[in-house]
Write a protein that holds these residues in place. Structure first.
Motif, PDB file in Angstrom:
ATOM      1  N   THR A  46      69.051  34.533  51.025  1.00 46.37           N
ATOM      2  CA  THR A  46      67.613  34.281  51.495  1.00 46.37           C
ATOM      3  C   THR A  46      67.875  33.280  52.254  1.00 46.37           C
ATOM      4  O   THR A  46      68.588  32.516  52.511  1.00 46.37           O
ATOM      5  N   SER A  47      66.375  33.321  53.143  1.00 45.43           N
ATOM      6  CA  SER A  47      66.440  32.252  54.148  1.00 45.43           C
ATOM      7  C   SER A  47      66.401  30.755  53.436  1.00 45.43           C
ATOM      8  O   SER A  47      65.552  30.637  52.715  1.00 45.43           O
ATOM      9  N   ALA A  48      67.058  30.018  53.921  1.00 46.26           N
ATOM     10  CA  ALA A  48      67.205  28.621  53.237  1.00 46.26           C
ATOM     11  C   ALA A  48      67.369  28.364  51.889  1.00 46.26           C
ATOM     12  O   ALA A  48      67.089  27.489  51.063  1.00 46.26           O
ATOM     13  N   ASN A  49      68.114  29.686  51.316  1.00 51.01           N
ATOM     14  CA  ASN A  49      68.427  29.597  50.115  1.00 51.01           C
ATOM     15  C   ASN A  49      67.159  29.760  49.165  1.00 51.01           C
ATOM     16  O   ASN A  49      67.295  28.974  47.987  1.00 51.01           O
ATOM     17  N   CYS A  50      66.028  30.301  49.582  1.00 51.65           N
ATOM     18  CA  CYS A  50      64.754  29.896  49.097  1.00 51.65           C
ATOM     19  C   CYS A  50      64.497  30.787  47.554  1.00 51.65           C
ATOM     20  O   CYS A  50      63.848  30.226  46.813  1.00 51.65           O
ATOM     21  N   THR A  51      65.344  31.663  47.471  1.00 49.95           N
ATOM     22  CA  THR A  51      65.323  32.522  46.186  1.00 49.95           C
ATOM     23  C   THR A  51      63.689  32.573  45.581  1.00 49.95           C
ATOM     24  O   THR A  51      63.610  32.034  44.484  1.00 49.95           O
ATOM     25  N   PRO A  52      63.090  32.978  46.148  1.00 44.49           N
ATOM     26  CA  PRO A  52      61.538  33.078  45.475  1.00 44.49           C
ATOM     27  C   PRO A  52      61.236  34.252  44.531  1.00 44.49           C
ATOM     28  O   PRO A  52      60.203  34.061  43.923  1.00 44.49           O
ATOM     29  N   ALA A  53      62.216  35.046  44.361  1.00 46.64           N
ATOM     30  CA  ALA A  53      61.771  36.118  43.285  1.00 46.64           C
ATOM     31  C   ALA A  53      61.920  35.586  41.921  1.00 46.64           C
ATOM     32  O   ALA A  53      62.770  34.765  41.439  1.00 46.64           O
ATOM     33  N   ARG A  54      60.887  35.931  41.007  1.00 51.00           N
ATOM     34  CA  ARG A  54      60.858  35.669  39.682  1.00 51.00           C
ATOM     35  C   ARG A  54      60.763  36.971  38.811  1.00 51.00           C
ATOM     36  O   ARG A  54      59.814  37.717  39.542  1.00 51.00           O
ATOM     37  N   ILE A  55      61.479  37.316  37.977  1.00 50.42           N
ATOM     38  CA  ILE A  55      61.256  38.643  37.143  1.00 50.42           C
ATOM     39  C   ILE A  55      60.975  38.421  35.742  1.00 50.42           C
ATOM     40  O   ILE A  55      61.260  37.695  35.043  1.00 50.42           O
ATOM     41  N   VAL A  56      60.015  39.425  35.601  1.00 51.23           N
ATOM     42  CA  VAL A  56      59.654  39.473  34.092  1.00 51.23           C
ATOM     43  C   VAL A  56      60.070  41.071  33.719  1.00 51.23           C
ATOM     44  O   VAL A  56      59.764  41.964  34.432  1.00 51.23           O
ATOM     45  N   PHE A  57      60.872  40.894  32.520  1.00 42.23           N
ATOM     46  CA  PHE A  57      61.571  42.043  32.135  1.00 42.23           C
ATOM     47  C   PHE A  57      60.525  42.573  30.954  1.00 42.23           C
ATOM     48  O   PHE A  57      60.254  42.047  29.823  1.00 42.23           O
ATOM     49  N   VAL A  58      59.830  43.827  31.103  1.00 42.61           N
ATOM     50  CA  VAL A  58      59.069  44.265  30.134  1.00 42.61           C
ATOM     51  C   VAL A  58      59.749  45.276  29.262  1.00 42.61           C
ATOM     52  O   VAL A  58      60.114  46.367  29.700  1.00 42.61           O
TER      53      VAL A  58
END
Length: 194
Positions: A42-54
């Motif tokens: 990811t750009s600048a290693n920003c890793t913005p994804a957050r996951i909720v497993f339902v």
């Protein structure tokens, strides 16, 4: 290079599933998916994804109330549906994630346009990595954008800096419920070499 079998698993034979076999997805598999996808760039290693497993019945009912009619059944019957979110305060973690540039946080702080475009672009990239990782561990996927964004944000991310990007059901697909595979554009229609 990956062997032919791996290419078929990840791309050539992979499909978006509409129905699921009655087979559980384990928490260990979910952790394995994340532990693979997190290494995608990811750009600048920003890793913005957050996951909720339902997974639970209670959480699933909350999610079903947010889905468009055409996506309710495949979400209801899926063993797990992942909500791929994007943290609009991802830049607060840049001092740890991008340590070779101590000023990286300042690129985003107070710049709503940069925050939103970077979060959307990079959480979408991570969502692609998520799908490939799920396929790599033997699961099938059904990525969807047919849901009420405001309802998902309220039900799952209220009071946080995370907002939904898309949802993706996971499990072992029922091939008897597949639609015919859709066509794709030829290289000449979609690409230029200049």
């Amino acid at each position: 290079m990956l062997n032919e079998s791996a290419l078929h698993t990840l791309f050539l034979d992979a499909r978006t599933h509409n129905g699921w076999r009655d087979q559980a997805v384990t928490d260990a598999q979910l952790r394995q998916i994340y532990d693979l996808m997190k290494w995608g760039p990811t750009s600048a290693n920003c890793t913005p994804a957050r996951i909720v497993f339902v997974k639970s019945a209670q959480a699933k009912e909350k999610l079903l109330a947010c889905m468009n009619e055409g996506n309710i059944e495949k979400t209801r019957t899926a063993p797990v549906t992942a909500i791929i979110g994007m943290d609009l305060e991802f830049y607060e973690k840049l001092p740890r994630l991008f340590p070779h540039n101590p000023d990286a946080r300042s690129w985003f702080a107070g710049n709503r346009q940069a925050i939103e475009s970077t979060a959307m672009r990079n959480s979408s990239l991570q969502g692609g990595y998520f799908i490939l990782a799920a396929r790599a561990v033997g699961l099938d996927c059904a990525p969807m954008s047919g849901f009420n964004v405001e309802k998902v944000n309220e039900a799952f991310f209220a009071g946080t800096s995370v907002r939904v990007n898309f949802v993706c059901s996971l499990g072992y697909g029922d091939t008897g419920k597949l639609y015919p595979r859709g066509p794709r554009l030829a290289f000449e229609e979609a690409c230029q070499v200049i």
